[in-house]
Write a protein that holds these residues in place. Structure first.
Motif, PDB file in Angstrom:
ATOM      1  N   HIS A  20      -3.281  -8.300  -0.250  1.00  0.00           N
ATOM      2  CA  HIS A  20      -2.311  -7.659   0.368  1.00  0.00           C
ATOM      3  C   HIS A  20      -1.257  -7.069  -0.521  1.00  0.00           C
ATOM      4  O   HIS A  20      -0.899  -5.779  -0.606  1.00  0.00           O
ATOM      5  N   LEU A  21      -0.629  -7.994  -1.320  1.00  0.00           N
ATOM      6  CA  LEU A  21       0.451  -7.679  -2.166  1.00  0.00           C
ATOM      7  C   LEU A  21      -0.217  -6.594  -3.273  1.00  0.00           C
ATOM      8  O   LEU A  21       0.486  -5.557  -3.577  1.00  0.00           O
ATOM      9  N   VAL A  24      -0.712  -3.156  -1.591  1.00  0.00           N
ATOM     10  CA  VAL A  24       0.666  -2.427  -1.384  1.00  0.00           C
ATOM     11  C   VAL A  24       1.277  -1.834  -2.797  1.00  0.00           C
ATOM     12  O   VAL A  24       1.749  -0.674  -2.761  1.00  0.00           O
ATOM     13  N   TRP A  25       0.988  -2.653  -3.994  1.00  0.00           N
ATOM     14  CA  TRP A  25       1.645  -2.422  -5.046  1.00  0.00           C
ATOM     15  C   TRP A  25       0.940  -0.987  -5.539  1.00  0.00           C
ATOM     16  O   TRP A  25       1.485  -0.155  -6.168  1.00  0.00           O
ATOM     17  N   VAL A  27      -0.809   1.053  -3.768  1.00  0.00           N
ATOM     18  CA  VAL A  27      -0.555   2.425  -3.095  1.00  0.00           C
ATOM     19  C   VAL A  27       0.988   2.765  -3.475  1.00  0.00           C
ATOM     20  O   VAL A  27       1.345   3.869  -3.798  1.00  0.00           O
ATOM     21  N   PHE A  28       1.717   1.895  -3.694  1.00  0.00           N
ATOM     22  CA  PHE A  28       3.247   2.254  -4.155  1.00  0.00           C
ATOM     23  C   PHE A  28       3.267   3.179  -5.112  1.00  0.00           C
ATOM     24  O   PHE A  28       4.094   4.002  -5.340  1.00  0.00           O
ATOM     25  N   GLN A  29       2.619   2.577  -6.265  1.00  0.00           N
ATOM     26  CA  GLN A  29       2.381   3.113  -7.706  1.00  0.00           C
ATOM     27  C   GLN A  29       2.110   4.602  -7.380  1.00  0.00           C
ATOM     28  O   GLN A  29       2.353   5.407  -8.283  1.00  0.00           O
ATOM     29  N   ILE A  31       2.096   6.632  -4.754  1.00  0.00           N
ATOM     30  CA  ILE A  31       2.681   7.478  -4.063  1.00  0.00           C
ATOM     31  C   ILE A  31       4.165   7.950  -4.718  1.00  0.00           C
ATOM     32  O   ILE A  31       4.763   8.846  -4.655  1.00  0.00           O
ATOM     33  N   TYR A  32       4.759   6.887  -5.226  1.00  0.00           N
ATOM     34  CA  TYR A  32       5.907   7.008  -6.094  1.00  0.00           C
ATOM     35  C   TYR A  32       5.703   7.290  -7.543  1.00  0.00           C
ATOM     36  O   TYR A  32       6.564   6.734  -8.429  1.00  0.00           O
ATOM     37  N   GLU A  35       8.465   9.383  -9.112  1.00  0.00           N
ATOM     38  CA  GLU A  35       9.809   8.643  -8.944  1.00  0.00           C
ATOM     39  C   GLU A  35       9.844   7.655 -10.253  1.00  0.00           C
ATOM     40  O   GLU A  35      10.912   7.481 -10.772  1.00  0.00           O
ATOM     41  N   ILE A  36       8.865   6.750 -10.423  1.00  0.00           N
ATOM     42  CA  ILE A  36       8.729   5.664 -11.228  1.00  0.00           C
ATOM     43  C   ILE A  36       8.894   6.300 -12.485  1.00  0.00           C
ATOM     44  O   ILE A  36       9.524   5.913 -13.580  1.00  0.00           O
ATOM     45  N   ASN A  39      12.368   7.592 -13.583  1.00  0.00           N
ATOM     46  CA  ASN A  39      13.443   6.359 -13.527  1.00  0.00           C
ATOM     47  C   ASN A  39      13.216   5.905 -14.961  1.00  0.00           C
ATOM     48  O   ASN A  39      13.953   5.542 -15.749  1.00  0.00           O
ATOM     49  N   VAL A  73      16.254   9.365  -6.097  1.00  0.00           N
ATOM     50  CA  VAL A  73      15.404  10.066  -7.220  1.00  0.00           C
ATOM     51  C   VAL A  73      15.919  11.328  -7.746  1.00  0.00           C
ATOM     52  O   VAL A  73      15.796  11.691  -8.974  1.00  0.00           O
TER      53      VAL A  73
END
Lengths: 139, 753
Positions: A20-21, A24-25, A27-29, A31-32, A35-36, A39, A73
């Protein structure tokens, strides 16, 4: 084996939690992604590849509605655009930030100074007026 | 409020203690909630996410209405006591059944027939089963069967009304076993000619299901229905809004005939019948004392089936017999019955509460803006006052954590019930399964799993946002993350509870200690001794002994069930040595044997069942009766701490004892210390009497003298709670008792308390 029996096994719970982690990681990478990257670029002293900054700028700004939640952002994007020497784009982003958060006087001052430094005095003037009024109000 | 015969009542009516204090708490809590709602509406609606913000506001508003209705109902709970019933009343006991196990039914029938007040017991068999008819003939009770199941339970009861003529009707579901004095305590209420029915609390005896939270050590128990039956119903009695809860109630036939029998055309005949009675000017009375015990749903599927039926039936009142608009009800009755319906609408606001934090974390949208300090301190004040106010006003019955866990368990089913009512899907009366516990399927816990995944995804997402610098809103993400974590943990708790492994017995084992004599013959030698049961039912016993038994095919047992002793044979199916710390000078051993009875006659089964229901169960529930509210707990803690420090520690340890009086009493200690012990006896012993006591312990048998200091009846005519103080305890025995009952000795407390 029955799934219900399985979910009471510790190893299975650990496996599910880690999976699960990871999901999520990932999908996060995805979508963002911009932004990443912004940064990361904001942490560098200078921007080596302005074209990547332009691509991010186009995706972020031209994609339409920007939420208040993404202000953080945009602040970083301003820094990166200035570092890359893309002042017009930085001004555009600052204006959008002020549309979303007009109470941000620090950003307004940065915009006013940047417009002034770029010789766009007429555009800078209303921002200076707002800043002076705010200063008077606080004094 | 001072007790007395109020408003032409024949029953003694008495208010709960400290009513004014609780009413002040209710007013303060409601005021703070209202202030918070006004503040939220005026200053914190997020226009950027208007729909989300308004939905969240609706959830909070719903909470306020629900809490206000709850507070209205518990404004002034009352206790009642009826005068003794006159002789010569004719009572018919109805036990409607459809497909329940005849063995389960048998227990109910026997208990009904053995109630002290004369009655005629009828099995109303909608299943028209020959084995049930045979059982009725064997036991000598009435048997009324129907070929067609028209109008389900209500139709069954109405059919029986036409076949019988008793002045009073008692309704018991097939699994509800009444205590012998059930009728003695209730019939007196009918001296008031306006009383149509008397309702008593529902209590479940299978305390090993997920519906119960038991802490034997702290003597705390929690059941989802406690707050309803022990607080809300006595509160509704004040407003004259008690309702018939489907079972454990006595009716006046005349009242039922006045409304044309039990209401039909609905799946919750109880509520509709009650409203009809009130409309015709009849009265309902609530007797707040557990007088019958039933079986709670054993698994999540049965539980949800039952919940769905109740919810659907209650919500359907909005469309039929809406209490707000029907004629003949008082304003307080309208509010109370509306509260009953409104309670079932909680599914939607709960869903909003459960998914709001993950939405905040995943999308960055907040239902509340600005999320600043002025809001946060107001919110913290609101939350603290609401939780404390709810706990205090609930007088020891409100547990926020467990209530929220049950909301998590039920929100989806309750939403389903409301939607079914809106789209008007036809529903039928589904009998709650009372058979073997079934493991849940994935579909039974899917809503909770979805909430769990969403919440934990939100927590990770928020952490990643902070970690990668996508957001610097530590306050917002922190609060939303914490909230999501709490919701996720609630979902995990539900999944853990309903999937927990369970024994595969069809019958519940009653938790209680009785003396059990055992005798085994091995190679010509007979091993004899006295142990105690940890749990017991008609099929077997969990036996604790302080010496190992030779493992043979057969074991002779003597169960000392109060005044009766029962000789049985059993087979050991399970064995475990229980670890105990040793005394410096004495070796200690303790064993647990799982024993299955065999070759038993039905009459022996009936004796065990009777003893379990009439003796073990009341003693078991007696442990949890001293329920104190949060406020009272704090007060007692403050005043008692010094007093308690002076006394020697009493440990709730069960040990077999032999009281050498005439006749000899075999009992089990309720608690024991170095200076005395208490036990439950079925024979009364007068205070001040000197007795010789043998205590069987893992450290050997101890013989002591003692003086009876206290004798108190637990039920009518016994059993008795007896307190004994030791006289001249030898130092050797004293050191063992101190060691055994000391705080550091957890072995005995763990296994036999």
């Amino acid at each position: 084996m029955d799934f219900i029996m399985l979910i009471r096994r510790r190893w299975f719970i650990a496996f599910l939690s880690i999976s699960h982690l990871c999901i999520v990681w990932i999908v996060f990478q995805y979508i963002y992604e911009e932004e990443i990257l912004i940064n990361r670029l904001a942490g560098y002293r200078e921007v080596a590849d302005p074209s990547s900054v332009r691509t991010i700028y186009t995706r972020l700004v031209d994609s339409g509605g920007i939420l208040r939640s993404r202000l953080q952002v945009l602040y970083r994007l301003v820094d990166v655009l200035i570092k890359a020497g893309m002042y017009d784009e930085a001004i555009e982003v600052m204006k959008r930030i002020l549309n979303l958060a007009p109470e941000n006087m620090e950003m307004r001052l940065r915009l006013a100074l940047l417009l002034h430094n770029q010789g766009r005095y007429m555009e800078a003037e209303p921002h200076f007026i707002v800043l002076l009024k705010e200063l008077e109000r606080n004094v | 409020m001072k007790g007395g015969y109020v408003g032409g009542e024949v029953s003694l009516k008495e208010g709960y203690p400290y009513a004014r204090f609780y009413q002040c708490v209710i007013i303060l809590t409601s005021g703070v909630y209202l202030y918070y709602l006004v503040y939220r509406l005026l200053y914190t609606i997020n226009t950027d996410a208007l729909v989300f913000s308004l939905l969240f506001y609706y959830a909070e508003l719903h909470g306020f209405v629900a809490l206000s209705l709850y507070f209205f109902q518990i404004w002034h709970p009352i206790k009642r006591k009826a005068p003794p019933p006159p002789d010569g009343l004719t009572v018919d006991v109805f036990i409607p059944t459809y497909n329940e196990d005849p063995l389960l039914l048998r227990k109910t029938v026997i208990a009904c027939m053995e109630m002290n007040y004369p009655n005629r017991t009828y099995i109303l068999d909608d299943g028209d089963r020959t084995e049930v008819a045979r059982m009725a003939e064997e036991l000598g009770c009435g048997y009324i069967a129907r070929k067609e199941r028209v109008d389900a339970k209500a139709g069954n009861l109405n059919h029986a009304l036409t076949c019988t003529d008793g002045e009073f009707i008692v309704v018991f579901d097939a699994d509800f076993v009444p205590e012998p004095d059930f009728l003695d305590k209730l019939l007196g209420y009918f001296l008031n000619e306006k009383v149509a029915f008397v309702q008593t609390p529902h209590s479940y005896y299978n305390v090993d299901t997920f519906q119960f939270k038991l802490n034997l050590k702290k003597k705390k128990s929690w059941n989802e229905q406690d707050v309803f039956y022990r607080l809300i119903m006595p509160g509704r009695d004040y407003w004259d809004s008690v309702f018939f809860a489907g079972t454990c109630a006595v009716f006046r036939r005349k009242a039922l005939e006045d409304i044309g029998g039990f209401a039909t055309g609905t799946i919750t005949e109880d509520l509709h019948t009650t409203i009809e009675l009130y409309r015709r000017g009849w009265k309902g009375v609530y007797h707040n004392e557990i007088l019958a015990h039933g079986l709670g749903a054993k698994d999540i599927r049965s539980y949800h089936t039952q919940k769905l039926r109740w919810a659907e039936g209650n919500v359907s009142l909005i469309f039929k017999d809406n209490p707000l608009f029907v004629k003949g009800l008082s304003p307080a009755q309208r509010i109370c019955f509306f509260a009953t319906i409104f309670g079932w609408f909680i599914g939607f606001p709960k869903l909003i509460y459960f998914i709001t934090p993950p939405i905040m974390l995943l999308t960055g949208m907040y239902p509340i803006v600005p999320f600043d300090m002025p809001f946060i301190w107001r919110y913290l004040l609101f939350l603290t006052v609401i939780i404390l106010g709810f706990k205090i006003a609930s007088q020891g019955y409100g547990r926020v954590r467990y209530d929220e866990t049950y909301n998590m368990m039920n929100f989806f089913i309750l939403m389903k019930a409301v939607i079914r009512n809106i789209v008007r899907t036809g529903s039928e009366f589904v009998v709650t399964s009372k058979g073997l516990r079934r493991l849940p399927g994935l579909q039974d816990i899917t809503p909770q799993m979805v909430v769990m995944v969403l919440c934990f995804s939100g927590v990770w997402w928020g952490l990643f946002k902070l970690l990668y610098g996508i957001s610097a809103d530590i306050k917002g993400i922190g609060i939303a993350g914490f909230w999501a974590l709490v919701n996720g943990i609630l979902a995990v708790a539900v999944i853990k509870d309903v999937t927990q492994p369970h024994h595969k017995r069809t019958e519940f084992r009653f938790i209680g200690a009785v003396p059990v004599g055992y005798s085994v013959r091995e190679e010509g030698t007979r091993h004899e001794g006295l142990g105690i049961s940890r749990d017991l039912n008609e099929n077997g016993v969990s036996l604790i002994t302080f010496a190992p038994l030779p493992l043979t095919e057969s074991l002779e047992l003597k169960l000392h069930l109060g005044m009766e002793s029962l000789s049985l044979r059993g087979t050991v199916v399970y064995l475990k040595e229980l670890p105990l710390p040793s005394h410096p000078h004495h070796e200690a051993r303790m064993f647990n044997y799982g024993i299955r009875f065999y070759g038993m006659e039905q009459k022996h089964r009936d004796i065990i069942n009777r003893f379990c229901f009439n003796s073990i169960l009341p003693v078991f529930f007696h442990r949890f009766e001293n329920r104190q509210s949060f406020f009272m707990k704090m007060a007692f803690w403050y005043y008692n701490r010094k007093w308690l420090q002076k006394r020697s520690v009493r440990s709730s340890i069960n040990l077999p004892v032999v009281i050498r009086v005439n006749p000899v009493i075999l009992a089990v200690t309720h608690d024991i210390s170095a200076s005395g012990l208490a036990f439950v006896s079925h024979t009364q012993i007068r205070c001040g009497r000197l007795v010789a006591i043998s205590i069987i312990t893992p450290y050997g048998e101890m013989v002591l003298d003692g003086e009876v200091k206290r004798t108190k009846a637990i039920g009518p005519g016994g059993p008795f709670f007896v307190g004994v103080r030791f006289v001249n305890v030898p130092e050797g025995i004293r050191s063992i008792l101190v060691d055994m009952t000391g705080k550091n000795h957890q072995g005995l407390k763990r296994w036999i308390s």
